[in-house]
Design a protein around this motif. Structure first.
Motif, short mmCIF file in Angstrom:
data_model
loop_
_atom_site.label_atom_id
_atom_site.label_comp_id
_atom_site.label_asym_id
_atom_site.label_seq_id
_atom_site.Cartn_x
_atom_site.Cartn_y
_atom_site.Cartn_z
N PHE A 147 0.84 -1.20 0.00
CA PHE A 147 0.00 0.00 0.00
C PHE A 147 0.87 1.25 0.00
O PHE A 147 2.08 1.18 0.21
CB PHE A 147 -0.93 0.01 1.22
N THR A 148 0.23 2.38 -0.24
CA THR A 148 0.84 3.69 0.01
C THR A 148 0.08 4.29 1.18
O THR A 148 -1.09 3.96 1.41
CB THR A 148 0.76 4.61 -1.21
N SER A 149 0.74 5.20 1.90
CA SER A 149 0.09 5.72 3.11
C SER A 149 -0.39 7.16 2.99
O SER A 149 -1.25 7.58 3.74
CB SER A 149 1.04 5.59 4.30
N GLN A 150 0.18 7.95 2.08
CA GLN A 150 -0.19 9.37 2.00
C GLN A 150 -0.40 9.78 0.55
O GLN A 150 0.56 10.22 -0.09
CB GLN A 150 0.90 10.23 2.65
N PRO A 151 -1.55 9.63 -0.02
CA PRO A 151 -2.78 9.12 0.58
C PRO A 151 -2.76 7.58 0.61
O PRO A 151 -2.01 6.94 -0.13
CB PRO A 151 -3.87 9.62 -0.37
N TYR A 152 -3.63 7.04 1.45
CA TYR A 152 -3.72 5.59 1.55
C TYR A 152 -4.30 5.03 0.26
O TYR A 152 -5.32 5.48 -0.23
CB TYR A 152 -4.60 5.17 2.73
N GLU A 153 -3.60 4.03 -0.28
CA GLU A 153 -4.10 3.29 -1.44
C GLU A 153 -3.63 1.85 -1.31
O GLU A 153 -2.43 1.59 -1.19
CB GLU A 153 -3.59 3.88 -2.75
N HIS A 154 -4.58 0.93 -1.31
CA HIS A 154 -4.25 -0.49 -1.23
C HIS A 154 -3.85 -0.95 -2.62
O HIS A 154 -4.61 -0.80 -3.58
CB HIS A 154 -5.47 -1.27 -0.72
N LEU A 155 -2.64 -1.52 -2.76
CA LEU A 155 -2.12 -1.86 -4.08
C LEU A 155 -2.19 -3.34 -4.41
O LEU A 155 -2.41 -3.70 -5.56
CB LEU A 155 -0.66 -1.40 -4.18
N PHE A 156 -1.96 -4.21 -3.41
CA PHE A 156 -1.83 -5.63 -3.71
C PHE A 156 -2.15 -6.44 -2.47
O PHE A 156 -1.87 -6.03 -1.35
CB PHE A 156 -0.40 -5.94 -4.16
#
Length: 160
Positions: A147-156
């Motif tokens: 994921f990324t945290s800033q902004p939150y994005e669920h990737l896998f």
């Protein structure tokens, strides 16, 4: 060639004999989460997790089983507004309570035993909610998320 730099962290879900879990409220982020933190130089994962849980809560644990691996693939900026924070790998483990009375620390403003269903209501950050849900739904397969945290994005997502 430059060497990759990643923060390695550990987290733990601590159960007591009553089936309650130990959760803490972070002083810095003012959010509820699991206990844990960064692995220091020379520590193995189990030592780091035991140390972090004790430092943050005053509770001693036994580390039982790996439950999840989480990869924050995004570099962020620290709270000072200028320092770059590397990507982070967090490994979550199921833990059993051994001894100690929960207490706050310089990193925690509250530490409590709570029913798992009640903890879900406290966890507002999407990554902390995801990790807690994975613990509560653990059937033996290891969860992996990026994921990324800033902004939150669920990737896998995958299970092993």
């Amino acid at each position: 060639m430059s060497w990759p730099i990643h923060i390695i962290a550990v987290g733990g879900l601590v159960y007591n004999k009553a089936g309650e879990i130990l959760v803490a409220k972070s002083v810095r982020k003012n959010t509820w989460s699991l206990l844990g933190g960064q692995v220091e130089v020379g520590e193995n994962l189990e030592e780091a997790l035991k140390r972090e849980i004790y430092e943050e809560s005053g509770v001693e644990v036994n580390v039982r089983k790996l439950v999840g691996i989480y990869s924050n693939v995004q570099q962020t900026i620290w709270h000072d507004g200028k320092t770059q924070v590397p990507t982070k790998i967090t490994l979550d483990f199921m833990c059993d309570y051994v001894e100690g009375v929960p207490r706050v620390s310089n990193e925690t403003s509250d530490v409590i035993w709570i029913k798992p269903s009640e903890a879900l209501k406290l966890f507002t950050h999407p990554v902390f909610s995801l990790r807690l849900n994975n613990f509560l739904n653990f059937k033996g397969d290891i969860f992996y998320h990026s994921f990324t945290s800033q902004p939150y994005e669920h990737l896998f997502f995958n299970k092993f």
